[in-house]
Motif scaffolding. Structure first.
Motif, mmCIF file in Angstrom:
data_model
loop_
_atom_site.group_PDB
_atom_site.id
_atom_site.type_symbol
_atom_site.label_atom_id
_atom_site.label_comp_id
_atom_site.label_asym_id
_atom_site.label_seq_id
_atom_site.Cartn_x
_atom_site.Cartn_y
_atom_site.Cartn_z
ATOM 1 N N LYS A 141 0.808 -1.216 0.000
ATOM 2 C CA LYS A 141 0.000 0.000 0.000
ATOM 3 C C LYS A 141 0.842 1.267 0.000
ATOM 4 N N ALA A 142 2.067 1.192 0.454
ATOM 5 C CA ALA A 142 2.897 2.393 0.576
ATOM 6 C C ALA A 142 2.961 3.147 -0.744
ATOM 7 N N PRO A 143 2.778 4.474 -0.726
ATOM 8 C CA PRO A 143 2.789 5.231 -1.987
ATOM 9 C C PRO A 143 4.176 5.508 -2.534
ATOM 10 N N ILE A 144 5.214 5.303 -1.712
ATOM 11 C CA ILE A 144 6.579 5.609 -2.145
ATOM 12 C C ILE A 144 7.447 4.374 -1.986
ATOM 13 N N VAL A 145 8.215 4.077 -3.017
ATOM 14 C CA VAL A 145 9.228 3.024 -2.959
ATOM 15 C C VAL A 145 10.575 3.682 -3.207
ATOM 16 N N ALA A 146 11.483 3.556 -2.246
ATOM 17 C CA ALA A 146 12.828 4.130 -2.373
ATOM 18 C C ALA A 146 13.796 3.010 -2.719
ATOM 19 N N LEU A 147 14.339 3.071 -3.908
ATOM 20 C CA LEU A 147 15.220 2.024 -4.428
ATOM 21 C C LEU A 147 16.656 2.529 -4.415
ATOM 22 N N HIS A 148 17.522 1.845 -3.669
ATOM 23 C CA HIS A 148 18.921 2.241 -3.540
ATOM 24 C C HIS A 148 19.782 1.347 -4.436
ATOM 25 N N LEU A 149 20.502 1.976 -5.364
ATOM 26 C CA LEU A 149 21.313 1.238 -6.321
ATOM 27 C C LEU A 149 22.743 1.771 -6.328
ATOM 28 N N THR A 150 23.643 0.935 -6.816
ATOM 29 C CA THR A 150 25.058 1.306 -6.822
ATOM 30 C C THR A 150 25.632 1.172 -8.224
ATOM 31 N N ARG A 151 26.861 1.634 -8.377
ATOM 32 C CA ARG A 151 27.454 1.764 -9.700
ATOM 33 C C ARG A 151 28.210 0.524 -10.191
ATOM 34 N N PRO A 152 29.021 -0.151 -9.379
ATOM 35 C CA PRO A 152 29.979 -1.115 -9.951
ATOM 36 C C PRO A 152 29.363 -2.444 -10.356
ATOM 37 N N ASN A 153 30.077 -3.109 -11.250
ATOM 38 C CA ASN A 153 29.745 -4.491 -11.593
ATOM 39 C C ASN A 153 30.047 -5.397 -10.406
ATOM 40 N N VAL A 154 29.173 -6.367 -10.183
ATOM 41 C CA VAL A 154 29.459 -7.409 -9.192
ATOM 42 C C VAL A 154 29.099 -8.756 -9.805
#
Length: 788
Positions: free
Chosen positions: A602-615
């Motif tokens: 139900k939450a109206p906001i989803v905060a997605l944390h992403l990073t730069r390097p290949n893993v």
């Protein structure tokens, strides 16, 4: 010979001009309601509220705005955002006046056209003014909820009301409802924050001919200094260089001039299809006997001489007699309320005795409501398109196409998965429903943060492409420049536009998405906060916003510490529990999973944390790790305790490099006999939604105090996983020495953060070997508390 009226603007003006005397009476009642409510509350903003009365009534009554007083939730009604949210007494007083006219008419004529829907639940009447700035009453700044669904955004913080106007206008344009207008009411002081500059640029760039600003130019704010003493120029200087169409008048409190400007701004010829502004030179505190900065946020003292002087003018003009004239204010709260109620009722009585006014207002408001269309031939989201929000396939991550997933041994950045998933979900929406689901944007970082995927095709299917104001108005990616703050408001504004036939029970519109560097997340917070408040309390359904904190953590090492977020991403947690889903996938395959799981909530906001390097994509089965699908549960096992060996504690790990480095040393943990349980800490909100049995299996209450945390972020933002100071003491985070990290290669900065494989192994060994001492300290603290 009279000139023939040819244009719609001229016709509407001619129709209005004959009723200006009735507008004048209406204005007088509005003024009384403003003054009376502020007098008895002794809190609020009289100056700007009074100076805007003429422009607002002209907007409401001239035909410039298509709207429905009784049903402000109608999907194709024009929208109003009071960007100058502190002047909300203007809105309260005006709605109370117009609704009283409707009530008077319905009492005389049992015609349902004049009846309040829902037994008046959403009708603001003069009785509601008694609750100004009181708990459960009318808020001190503008909010879109309850009796003020007329307003279409929560406003008040300076500059915050403008970006959502762009979002709402562009959502309507993309939806094929460009003829629905968005009106923003603001003062020139509100134009000084940076968001105003960003908004004016964005509105022109997106070709928002349906966006109209109405500017109350009164030259004063809160302090003694005039705006003109520090800000150069006037409205033309402030808008024409941005490509806007500008009209205005020096006579901002004269019906003739004001109405012409309102109509021209709203309905005049606009061949360039650009946003418009109408400006009105006014006096702050018009008619209040307290002017300019002094009238901003302070009413006359209760029942003061000046207050009664104004009331006597109204008494003489309309033949009424207020209670307590020339007397001091009552001494107890009940008596104050009783006098306030009686005098508000007396002011409202003018609409009972002046039948010509109440009949005109009620007839005119019903007539204008009749101009609001029930449907539009150009509407893009009707028919099957509206059913997309019932399609469970969007969030059913276990059945996503095989092409979404990376293979074990691949080397990919997790941010790339956002591009893949974004291209799939909007292509799916196009193929199945003929519409996009997400409208996305970034601050000139669309490809860099991978949010550009939302406009690209998936597989062989074409995508929606970049939005272009003239050639591709259904494009799913807005071409924004470096407008970090405004992008947040645009995304939230988009999600607030509900075009469902029944907006109380369902949503039909677009979801918004915006991205930036994690280090700049704070620039997004202000608008997200207001959207969260709106979503919590507004009776109308709203959509969702995806807030992408890209290039997060020390992994953005080459850009150095100005550009990577260790502390800054903590702002995504500054919401009530359940109001945002915060997700930290560490590898590529977890990204689609957590997006599907989070958007299902139900939450109206989803905060997605992403990073730069290949893993490296791990071979989970070979390593004994839970499936990537387990990320949907917010926490899962990377390593379970080894049976038959003494347990040494639980490790909660979050972040890309931290988790990847921990995976690298898994064999060494066995070699050294370090029997620790390792839990991937993906999302505290998703984890909290799991049943108690699962939560206890992953991290029981005992586990949480016999624990440490490993994170690429700061210790203070890991409080969802750190339950005790001893846990914090043994944790490994980027701020281990309470200093900002610097810059360099990824390996160099990760080493400086003490998060390299060697540092992790040493920290885990200390944690495991010192378990007896750790637990003894916790036990001693409990024993000491019990002994008291």
């Amino acid at each position: 010979m009279a000139r023939t009226i040819t244009s719609g603007v001229e016709r509407l003006f001619a129709d209005s001009a004959s009723t200006f005397p009735l507008w004048e009476v209406t204005k007088d009642v509005v003024d009384e309601f403003i003054d009376l409510s502020l007098n008895y509350r002794q809190s609020g903003h009289p100056g700007g509220s009074r100076s805007k009365v003429h422009l607002l009534l002209a907007l409401m009554l001239s035909g410039a705005m298509r709207w429905d007083l009784l049903r402000p939730w109608r999907r194709f009604g024009d929208r109003v955002i009071l960007s100058a949210g502190h002047t909300v007494p203007l809105i309260y007083a005006t709605l109370a006046t117009l609704n009283e006219a409707m009530r008077v008419r319905h009492e005389r004529t049992p015609d349902e056209r004049f009846a309040f829907p829902f037994d008046g639940k959403f009708a603001l009447t003069w009785e509601d003014l008694l609750g100004l700035r009181r708990h459960g009453g009318l808020p001190g700044h503008a909010e879109m909820a309850g009796k003020t669904l007329f307003l279409k955004w929560n406003t008040g913080p300076s500059g915050h009301g403008m970006p959502p106007t762009v979002g709402e206008a562009v959502a309507l344009k993309i939806a094929g409802a460009e003829e629905v207008k968005v009106f923003a009411v603001e003062g020139e002081g509100g134009l000084t924050p940076g968001a105003s500059h960003e908004t004016r640029n964005s509105a022109w760039g997106l070709g928002l001919s349906n966006l109209v600003f109405l500017l109350d130019w009164n030259d004063f704010g809160i302090d003694v200094n005039a705006v003109s003493s520090v800000v150069h120029g006037g409205p033309r200087d402030w808008f024409e260089p941005y490509g806007w169409r500008v009209v205005g008048t020096e006579q901002g409190s004269e019906w003739d001039d004001v109405t012409k400007v309102v109509l021209e701004a709203a309905r005049g010829d606009n061949p360039a299809r650009v946003p418009s502004v109408g400006w009105f030179r006014t006096r702050k505190g018009r008619g209040y006997l307290k002017y300019d900065y002094a009238s901003h946020g302070t009413a006359h003292a209760m029942n003061s001489e000046l207050f009664w002087q104004l009331r006597k003018e109204f008494q003489k003009k309309y033949g009424v007699q207020y209670e307590g004239v020339d007397e001091d204010a009552p001494t107890d709260a009940a008596a104050v309320r009783a006098q306030a109620r009686r005098n508000l009722e007396i002011a409202a009585s003018v609409l009972h005795t002046r039948r010509d006014v109440s009949d005109y207002l009620s007839d005119r408001l019903v007539e204008i409501a009749g101009t609001v269309p029930d449907d539009l031939p150009t509407f893009f989201l009707g028919g099957r398109a509206k059913d997309i929000f019932k399609d469970e396939r969007i969030c059913d991550y276990e059945r996503y196409p095989e092409a979404i997933w990376a293979k074990p041994g691949d080397k990919k950045p997790n941010r790339a998965a956002l591009a893949t998933w974004g291209s799939w979900v909007n292509t799916f929406a196009k193929t199945e429903y003929g519409r996009p689901l997400f409208i996305a944007m970034s601050a000139d970082l669309a490809e860099s943060t991978n949010i550009a995927g939302f406009m690209k095709g998936f597989g062989d299917a074409p995508g929606w492409g970049w939005y272009q104001r003239d050639t591709n108005v259904h494009g799913a990616l807005l071409p924004q420049q470096i407008t970090e703050f405004t992008n947040s408001g645009v995304a939230c504004g988009i999600a607030s536009v509900n075009l469902a036939e029944d907006p109380f029970s369902e949503f039909n519109g677009f979801w918004g998405a915006c991205s930036t560097y994690g280090a700049f997340s704070y620039l997004k917070y202000g608008e997200m906060r207001l959207f969260s408040q709106l979503a919590q309390d507004c009776e109308l359904r709203v959509g969702k916003v995806l807030w992408v904190a890209g290039h997060s953590g020390p992994e953005t090492a080459e850009d150095s510490r100005t550009h990577f977020g260790i502390f800054e991403t903590g702002v995504t947690q500054l919401f009530p529990d359940g109001a945002v889903i915060d997700v930290h996938p560490w590898e590529y395959n977890e990204v689609p999973v957590v997006l599907g799981a989070a958007l299902r909530q139900k939450a109206p906001i989803v905060a997605l944390h992403l990073t730069r390097p290949n893993v490296d994509i791990p071979d989970r089965k070979a390593l004994g790790m839970d499936s990537h699908f387990a990320a949907a549960r917010g926490a899962y096992f990377i390593r379970r305790y080894r049976a038959g060996q003494p347990r040494m504690g639980t490790i909660f790990v979050q972040g890309t490099s931290t988790t990847a480095n921990l995976v690298k040393i898994l064999p060494q943990l066995d070699e050294r006999g370090l029997n620790v349980k390792i839990v991937a800490a993906i999302s505290p909100q998703l984890f909290a939604l799991q049943d108690q049995r699962y939560r206890d299996e992953i991290a029981s209450a005992a586990d949480r105090v016999d624990a440490m945390v490993i994170s690429n972020r700061a210790r203070r933002v890991m409080r969802d996983w750190i339950d005790h100071p001893v846990v914090a003491e043994y944790s490994l985070t980027s701020d281990w020495d309470d200093r900002w990290r610097t810059g360099g290669t990824v390996d160099e900065v990760i080493a400086e953060a003490h998060l390299s494989p060697q540092h992790l192994l040493a920290g885990i060994e200390r944690f495991a070997r010192e378990r007896p001492q750790r637990l003894a300290r916790i036990r001693d603290a409990v024993d000491a508390a019990l002994s008291d």
